[in-house]
Design a protein around this motif. Structure first.
Motif, PDB file in Angstrom:
ATOM      1  N   ARG A 245      30.100 -50.273  64.183  1.00  0.00           N
ATOM      2  CA  ARG A 245      29.555 -49.698  65.408  1.00  0.00           C
ATOM      3  C   ARG A 245      28.806 -50.749  66.216  1.00  0.00           C
ATOM      4  O   ARG A 245      28.865 -50.781  67.448  1.00  0.00           O
ATOM      5  CB  ARG A 245      28.625 -48.522  65.074  1.00  0.00           C
ATOM      6  N   ASP A 246      28.098 -51.618  65.521  1.00  0.00           N
ATOM      7  CA  ASP A 246      27.280 -52.633  66.167  1.00  0.00           C
ATOM      8  C   ASP A 246      28.116 -53.645  66.940  1.00  0.00           C
ATOM      9  O   ASP A 246      27.800 -53.991  68.081  1.00  0.00           O
ATOM     10  CB  ASP A 246      26.441 -53.349  65.094  1.00  0.00           C
ATOM     11  N   ASP A 247      29.201 -54.124  66.354  1.00  0.00           N
ATOM     12  CA  ASP A 247      30.004 -55.175  66.989  1.00  0.00           C
ATOM     13  C   ASP A 247      31.206 -54.644  67.760  1.00  0.00           C
ATOM     14  O   ASP A 247      31.692 -55.317  68.671  1.00  0.00           O
ATOM     15  CB  ASP A 247      30.503 -56.178  65.938  1.00  0.00           C
ATOM     16  N   PHE A 248      31.698 -53.453  67.402  1.00  0.00           N
ATOM     17  CA  PHE A 248      32.945 -52.973  67.988  1.00  0.00           C
ATOM     18  C   PHE A 248      32.812 -51.629  68.704  1.00  0.00           C
ATOM     19  O   PHE A 248      33.748 -51.211  69.393  1.00  0.00           O
ATOM     20  CB  PHE A 248      34.022 -52.828  66.904  1.00  0.00           C
ATOM     21  N   GLY A 249      31.699 -50.934  68.493  1.00  0.00           N
ATOM     22  CA  GLY A 249      31.560 -49.610  69.094  1.00  0.00           C
ATOM     23  C   GLY A 249      32.496 -48.585  68.497  1.00  0.00           C
ATOM     24  O   GLY A 249      32.845 -47.604  69.146  1.00  0.00           O
ATOM     25  N   SER A 250      32.918 -48.790  67.242  1.00  0.00           N
ATOM     26  CA  SER A 250      33.821 -47.834  66.598  1.00  0.00           C
ATOM     27  C   SER A 250      33.445 -47.684  65.129  1.00  0.00           C
ATOM     28  O   SER A 250      32.833 -48.572  64.531  1.00  0.00           O
ATOM     29  CB  SER A 250      35.278 -48.276  66.739  1.00  0.00           C
ATOM     30  N   SER A 251      33.834 -46.574  64.540  1.00  0.00           N
ATOM     31  CA  SER A 251      33.521 -46.288  63.142  1.00  0.00           C
ATOM     32  C   SER A 251      34.516 -46.986  62.217  1.00  0.00           C
ATOM     33  O   SER A 251      35.557 -47.484  62.656  1.00  0.00           O
ATOM     34  CB  SER A 251      33.563 -44.780  62.903  1.00  0.00           C
ATOM     35  N   ILE A 252      34.214 -46.974  60.914  1.00  0.00           N
ATOM     36  CA  ILE A 252      35.134 -47.595  59.953  1.00  0.00           C
ATOM     37  C   ILE A 252      36.461 -46.839  59.889  1.00  0.00           C
ATOM     38  O   ILE A 252      37.473 -47.408  59.492  1.00  0.00           O
ATOM     39  CB  ILE A 252      34.518 -47.704  58.536  1.00  0.00           C
ATOM     40  N   ALA A 253      36.464 -45.580  60.307  1.00  0.00           N
ATOM     41  CA  ALA A 253      37.701 -44.799  60.294  1.00  0.00           C
ATOM     42  C   ALA A 253      38.623 -45.153  61.453  1.00  0.00           C
ATOM     43  O   ALA A 253      39.794 -44.763  61.446  1.00  0.00           O
ATOM     44  CB  ALA A 253      37.374 -43.309  60.342  1.00  0.00           C
ATOM     45  N   HIS A 254      38.124 -45.921  62.433  1.00  0.00           N
ATOM     46  CA  HIS A 254      38.934 -46.257  63.616  1.00  0.00           C
ATOM     47  C   HIS A 254      38.956 -47.761  63.897  1.00  0.00           C
ATOM     48  O   HIS A 254      39.475 -48.182  64.924  1.00  0.00           O
ATOM     49  CB  HIS A 254      38.404 -45.519  64.844  1.00  0.00           C
ATOM     50  N   THR A 255      38.411 -48.561  62.993  1.00  0.00           N
ATOM     51  CA  THR A 255      38.356 -50.011  63.181  1.00  0.00           C
ATOM     52  C   THR A 255      39.388 -50.692  62.298  1.00  0.00           C
ATOM     53  O   THR A 255      39.521 -50.362  61.113  1.00  0.00           O
ATOM     54  CB  THR A 255      36.959 -50.552  62.833  1.00  0.00           C
ATOM     55  N   SER A 256      40.111 -51.640  62.869  1.00  0.00           N
ATOM     56  CA  SER A 256      41.051 -52.458  62.099  1.00  0.00           C
ATOM     57  C   SER A 256      40.342 -53.111  60.918  1.00  0.00           C
ATOM     58  O   SER A 256      39.239 -53.649  61.052  1.00  0.00           O
ATOM     59  CB  SER A 256      41.632 -53.543  63.013  1.00  0.00           C
ATOM     60  N   ALA A 257      40.980 -53.074  59.746  1.00  0.00           N
ATOM     61  CA  ALA A 257      40.398 -53.723  58.570  1.00  0.00           C
ATOM     62  C   ALA A 257      40.259 -55.226  58.791  1.00  0.00           C
ATOM     63  O   ALA A 257      39.300 -55.842  58.326  1.00  0.00           O
ATOM     64  CB  ALA A 257      41.249 -53.430  57.338  1.00  0.00           C
ATOM     65  N   TRP A 258      41.231 -55.823  59.514  1.00  0.00           N
ATOM     66  CA  TRP A 258      41.116 -57.256  59.789  1.00  0.00           C
ATOM     67  C   TRP A 258      39.840 -57.526  60.590  1.00  0.00           C
ATOM     68  O   TRP A 258      39.090 -58.445  60.284  1.00  0.00           O
ATOM     69  CB  TRP A 258      42.336 -57.757  60.565  1.00  0.00           C
ATOM     70  N   ALA A 259      39.595 -56.709  61.611  1.00  0.00           N
ATOM     71  CA  ALA A 259      38.400 -56.890  62.433  1.00  0.00           C
ATOM     72  C   ALA A 259      37.143 -56.632  61.621  1.00  0.00           C
ATOM     73  O   ALA A 259      36.145 -57.369  61.727  1.00  0.00           O
ATOM     74  CB  ALA A 259      38.443 -55.965  63.650  1.00  0.00           C
ATOM     75  N   GLY A 260      37.162 -55.581  60.783  1.00  0.00           N
ATOM     76  CA  GLY A 260      35.991 -55.269  59.978  1.00  0.00           C
ATOM     77  C   GLY A 260      35.639 -56.382  59.016  1.00  0.00           C
ATOM     78  O   GLY A 260      34.462 -56.739  58.855  1.00  0.00           O
ATOM     79  N   ILE A 261      36.641 -56.965  58.373  1.00  0.00           N
ATOM     80  CA  ILE A 261      36.394 -58.085  57.458  1.00  0.00           C
ATOM     81  C   ILE A 261      35.962 -59.318  58.245  1.00  0.00           C
ATOM     82  O   ILE A 261      35.085 -60.074  57.812  1.00  0.00           O
ATOM     83  CB  ILE A 261      37.644 -58.371  56.612  1.00  0.00           C
ATOM     84  N   HIS A 262      36.564 -59.523  59.416  1.00  0.00           N
ATOM     85  CA  HIS A 262      36.210 -60.647  60.279  1.00  0.00           C
ATOM     86  C   HIS A 262      34.714 -60.657  60.581  1.00  0.00           C
ATOM     87  O   HIS A 262      34.076 -61.720  60.636  1.00  0.00           O
ATOM     88  CB  HIS A 262      37.015 -60.548  61.577  1.00  0.00           C
ATOM     89  N   TYR A 263      34.114 -59.483  60.759  1.00  0.00           N
ATOM     90  CA  TYR A 263      32.676 -59.383  61.021  1.00  0.00           C
ATOM     91  C   TYR A 263      31.875 -60.117  59.948  1.00  0.00           C
ATOM     92  O   TYR A 263      30.883 -60.787  60.251  1.00  0.00           O
ATOM     93  CB  TYR A 263      32.278 -57.902  61.070  1.00  0.00           C
ATOM     94  N   PHE A 264      32.302 -59.987  58.689  1.00  0.00           N
ATOM     95  CA  PHE A 264      31.555 -60.565  57.566  1.00  0.00           C
ATOM     96  C   PHE A 264      32.047 -61.955  57.172  1.00  0.00           C
ATOM     97  O   PHE A 264      31.274 -62.748  56.619  1.00  0.00           O
ATOM     98  CB  PHE A 264      31.673 -59.652  56.344  1.00  0.00           C
ATOM     99  N   ALA A 265      33.327 -62.267  57.435  1.00  0.00           N
ATOM    100  CA  ALA A 265      33.938 -63.460  56.840  1.00  0.00           C
ATOM    101  C   ALA A 265      34.212 -64.589  57.824  1.00  0.00           C
ATOM    102  O   ALA A 265      34.644 -65.667  57.413  1.00  0.00           O
ATOM    103  CB  ALA A 265      35.251 -63.065  56.149  1.00  0.00           C
ATOM    104  N   ALA A 266      33.980 -64.387  59.120  1.00  0.00           N
ATOM    105  CA  ALA A 266      34.404 -65.390  60.106  1.00  0.00           C
ATOM    106  C   ALA A 266      33.349 -66.457  60.374  1.00  0.00           C
ATOM    107  O   ALA A 266      33.681 -67.549  60.831  1.00  0.00           O
ATOM    108  CB  ALA A 266      34.777 -64.693  61.416  1.00  0.00           C
ATOM    109  N   ARG A 267      32.100 -66.165  60.107  1.00  0.00           N
ATOM    110  CA  ARG A 267      31.028 -67.090  60.497  1.00  0.00           C
ATOM    111  C   ARG A 267      30.738 -68.061  59.363  1.00  0.00           C
ATOM    112  O   ARG A 267      30.408 -67.651  58.245  1.00  0.00           O
ATOM    113  CB  ARG A 267      29.787 -66.313  60.900  1.00  0.00           C
ATOM    114  N   LYS A 268      30.834 -69.355  59.679  1.00  0.00           N
ATOM    115  CA  LYS A 268      30.693 -70.401  58.666  1.00  0.00           C
ATOM    116  C   LYS A 268      29.803 -71.544  59.167  1.00  0.00           C
ATOM    117  O   LYS A 268      30.013 -72.708  58.825  1.00  0.00           O
ATOM    118  CB  LYS A 268      32.069 -70.951  58.282  1.00  0.00           C
TER     119      LYS A 268
END
Length: 533
Positions: A245-268
């Motif tokens: 909701r914070d980054d995409f304005g959508s719930s886990i039931a409507h958010t792409s899993a790739w995008a959801g994982i990207h939230y946690f795994a993309a920043r290095k």
């Protein structure tokens, strides 16, 4: 509306009367982007301007993408550019306001430390003294004044403020084990690389691996992926849902899993003087960043310019706009154009270019409505547990809590305190939620905001002096399953006839400052490498 479902609409007794009396004493108003101009665009304008002006490059839209494109063209070419912005100020959803005590955000409010491979953004941050230099290993030193001060985050859970946003206070052991397993999976995916040698998840998103084993995650929802991993903890689901909701304005039931994982795994990010998880922030939020972008091209900006048609004539791009100050209709003839506008706007602006519109399906882009409220308080009521932080979130709420706008000020005891409340309307179809959001009164929204905050601060009303509300009808692009790596997004990024280029965060599928900056730079580079450059 689902967002308002918990609102108390009846009741009696002295408490209800007291609440009404306190609410009536509050000052406030309902704000938002230019509704009148939006109505005119939807209705359609057919005026043929008689005043004509020639330009080399015109940029339509003064959000972060348009400003980044303008800065890049100014820095790397001698081209004469003109940027047109609908509102009275540039900045897009990084808008800001101020009262007598502090500036505060009306939208995006922080920038995570950028990945070290994103050299174009690091260069901009060095220009603006956000990066003060580099150490012997080439790691950036960040300006301590712009790194978020401690304490950074807290979560209200089980009637107690815990430090950090990952639930742990009163969380059963079995749930804590699932949360730990999820965090370990995210750490593994953060380092994962595809067969092409690229990170599976990266920022900018376009730097990510094309390996199908990772891109196929875009076909699932984040909820489906969690279930596949046998991660069923309600505490974990709430936390991941909050992040989506914070980054995409959508719930886990409507958010792409790739995008959801990207939230946690993309920043290095790696820094010389900071841990990688920290963020850069300012009292006015990301408006500080867009102001620095604006400074690079301030002499080339026209505000209150409502573009209503973009077409083609004798080899040139035709841009028709209305000067909202004078109500005059004007035409620009440009060699090239950058459309730094969202695709729901482009559907209307580009109607005079049917070949362009026929090549892309812009209706596949859907956007989350948002509500932002700024409250000026005598003080933030105290509660049990960890003290007032920059980011303050309430467990179990579908709202996103509040940011303390005074947090980056040097003064330890400000006379008044301002908090910024965020809520994504993610529980209805966007069009329906948008209609109801626009149809709700200021008093309805005010009561909703107060009741959400009272979950953690029951005496909040006594402290509120001003409560202003801002509704974003198209707050950010939603990365629904299949959208990130689907053909619709890919086609919408394609330039048209070496003349029209596109730059907006919705073309990334994720609405964050890094992607807006990247889109602007990419469009500017495409323009400079074209046959007409």
């Amino acid at each position: 509306m689902a967002a308002l479902g918990g609102l108390a609409v009846s009741g009696g007794g002295l408490a209800a009367c007291a609440n009404k009396a306190q609410a009536q004493q509050m000052q406030g108003q309902l704000l938002g982007p230019s509704f009148k101009a939006g109505h005119l665009l939807r209705k359609g304008i057919t005026v043929e301007p008689t005043e004509v002006e020639e330009q080399e490059v015109v940029i339509v839209g003064g959000g972060a993408s348009g400003l980044a494109a303008a800065r890049w063209l100014k820095k790397h070419s001698a081209k004469k550019i003109l940027l047109l912005e609908l509102e009275s100020e540039t900045g897009g959803n990084a808008a800001a306001g101020k009262n007598g005590h502090t500036a505060y955000p009306w939208g995006a409010h922080y920038l995570p430390l950028p990945n070290n491979s994103f050299t174009e953004l690091l260069e901009f941050l060095q220009e603006t003294n956000v990066i003060t230099g580099f150490d012997g290993e080439g790691l950036p030193n960040y300006n301590e004044y712009y790194l978020c001060f401690d304490p950074e985050e807290r979560l209200y859970i089980h009637n107690y403020w815990q430090e950090g946003l990952v639930p742990h206070w009163g969380v059963p052991e079995a749930d804590q084990q699932q949360i730990a397993r999820f965090q370990q999976l995210m750490e593994e995916l953060k380092q994962a690389q595809g067969k092409d040698g690229k990170f599976a998840f990266d920022i900018p998103l376009g730097h990510s691996s094309a390996d199908v084993q990772y891109r196929d995650l875009d076909k699932l929802t984040m909820l489906e992926w969690l279930q596949q991993q046998e991660l069923t903890s309600e505490y974990l689901h709430w936390y991941v849902d909050y992040c989506c909701r914070d980054d995409f304005g959508s719930s886990i039931a409507h958010t792409s899993a790739w995008a959801g994982i990207h939230y946690f795994a993309a920043r290095k990010a790696r820094a010389a003087n900071s841990e990688s998880h920290r963020v850069l922030t300012w009292p006015e939020g990301n408006n500080w960043l867009v102001q620095r972008l604006r400074e690079s091209c301030a002499d080339s900006i026209r505000t209150n310019a409502m573009v209503y048609r973009v077409g083609e004539q004798e080899g040139k791009v035709v841009i028709d706009y209305m000067d909202l100050r004078t109500q005059q209709y004007k035409r620009l003839l440009a060699k090239q154009c950058v459309m730094a506008t969202p695709q729901f706007v482009n559907q209307r602006l580009l109607s005079a270019l049917p070949a362009l519109l026929d090549s892309r399906n812009l209706r596949k882009f859907n956007y989350a409505p948002w509500l932002v409220a700024n409250l000026t308080l005598k003080d933030v009521p105290r509660s049990k547990g960890f003290g007032l932080s920059w980011d303050n979130v309430i467990y179990g709420s579908k709202s996103l809590g509040y940011v303390y706008a005074n947090h980056q000020q040097v003064a330890l005891f400000p006379e008044k305190k301002t908090i910024t409340f965020y809520h994504a309307l993610a529980d209805e179809a966007p069009a329906a939620a948008r209609g109801k959001a626009y149809g709700s009164s200021y008093d309805t929204w005010k009561e909703f905001v107060l009741q959400e905050l009272e979950k953690a601060h029951p005496s909040l009303r006594e402290q509120v002096e001003q409560l202003d509300v801002w509704v974003w009808g198209h707050g950010m692009i939603r990365p629904t399953p299949g959208f990130i790596w689907g053909q619709d997004r890919e086609m919408a990024n394609m330039p048209y006839a070496d003349k029209v280029y596109f730059a907006h965060t919705d073309l990334s599928g994720i609405s964050v400052f890094e992607e807006a900056f990247y889109q602007g730079v990419t469009a500017a580079r495409q323009l400079l490498s074209s046959k007409l450059a």
